[in-house]
Design a protein around this motif. Sequence first.
Motif, PDB file in Angstrom:
ATOM      1  N   MET A   1      33.517  66.699 -42.176  1.00  0.00           N
ATOM      2  CA  MET A   1      32.467  66.764 -43.319  1.00  0.00           C
ATOM      3  C   MET A   1      31.170  67.624 -42.909  1.00  0.00           C
ATOM      4  O   MET A   1      30.430  67.895 -43.735  1.00  0.00           O
ATOM      5  CB  MET A   1      32.054  65.487 -43.859  1.00  0.00           C
ATOM      6  N   GLY A   2      31.214  68.018 -41.547  1.00  0.00           N
ATOM      7  CA  GLY A   2      30.401  68.729 -40.931  1.00  0.00           C
ATOM      8  C   GLY A   2      29.097  68.184 -40.477  1.00  0.00           C
ATOM      9  O   GLY A   2      28.209  68.828 -40.069  1.00  0.00           O
ATOM     10  N   TYR A   3      28.990  66.822 -40.352  1.00  0.00           N
ATOM     11  CA  TYR A   3      27.964  65.890 -39.919  1.00  0.00           C
ATOM     12  C   TYR A   3      27.915  65.882 -38.341  1.00  0.00           C
ATOM     13  O   TYR A   3      26.874  65.478 -37.875  1.00  0.00           O
ATOM     14  CB  TYR A   3      27.914  64.669 -40.523  1.00  0.00           C
ATOM     15  N   LEU A   4      29.068  66.075 -37.675  1.00  0.00           N
ATOM     16  CA  LEU A   4      29.107  65.738 -36.269  1.00  0.00           C
ATOM     17  C   LEU A   4      29.457  67.177 -35.558  1.00  0.00           C
ATOM     18  O   LEU A   4      29.959  68.218 -36.118  1.00  0.00           O
ATOM     19  CB  LEU A   4      30.021  64.840 -35.917  1.00  0.00           C
ATOM     20  N   PRO A   5      28.935  67.616 -34.213  1.00  0.00           N
ATOM     21  CA  PRO A   5      29.187  68.763 -33.654  1.00  0.00           C
ATOM     22  C   PRO A   5      30.479  68.894 -33.425  1.00  0.00           C
ATOM     23  O   PRO A   5      31.344  67.839 -33.226  1.00  0.00           O
ATOM     24  CB  PRO A   5      28.467  68.643 -32.390  1.00  0.00           C
ATOM     25  N   PRO A   6      30.926  70.128 -33.294  1.00  0.00           N
ATOM     26  CA  PRO A   6      32.409  70.321 -32.992  1.00  0.00           C
ATOM     27  C   PRO A   6      32.755  70.275 -31.647  1.00  0.00           C
ATOM     28  O   PRO A   6      31.749  69.836 -30.842  1.00  0.00           O
ATOM     29  CB  PRO A   6      32.703  71.819 -33.252  1.00  0.00           C
TER      30      PRO A   6
END
Length: 251
Positions: free
Chosen positions: A1-6
């Motif tokens: 969902m984009g809340y953590l770094p890749p």
Amino acid sequence: MGYLPPGKDRLELLEGLLHFFRVPGVDQWASYYSKTATSFRKSPSFTDDLPHIATWLRVGEKIAEQVETHPYNKEKFSANLKKIRDLTNKSPKEFEPEMKKLCAEAGVALVFVPEFQKTHVSGATRWLSSDKAMIVMSLRHKTNDHFWFTFFHEAAHILKHGRKEIFIDSKELDKSDKEEEANRFSRNMLIPEKEYNRFVKAAHFYEKDILEFAKKNTIHPAIVVGRLQREDHIDHGWHNGFKEKFELKGI
């Protein structure tokens, strides 16, 4: 969902998680959520599912924090709930933006977050500040009778119950007085008690009877069917053709 770094760097992921939960360290996370868990209305198995439910709830909080609302007004919220009830015959495309708008006008951020693994959660309620509340829904069952019952159940927690509590409504409902009160509020908000009791006493549950009763009470017939099924007046396989499945734009 984009809340953590890749990526898979453990330190970066840990820092991302701590930032996501707004805590300085792992011990603080455990301490905060062990205390918060006592406010979560959940089954005894909740402890094992705490990380999943806490994450789902936190996503809801982050979305709700971005929703602009007026300061909470109990009278306004109560009045707007009656307007929201009138939307049950509308399509999701029509009712979703309108019900969010009516909630925001009264100081309540309504958001939708899909169900996470091991959560089995339909909805939750908590206060984000002294003048802003949040309702988060998962649309877990994806049918309109469940959706509307859950919404008004959560709304009851805001209207009637403490601002320090967090209510998590899952498949394993407890039987506390507050939950029973929220259930009653939802049932009677959707279908007036006197009208419903009169309908049940007549004991005619053919399709035409349900349609006539729903039309008389300006409610979607699926809501009538859902209540009759839950209260064992009809078999759970009866009249499911009235129920509509949908996915909301916000999920």
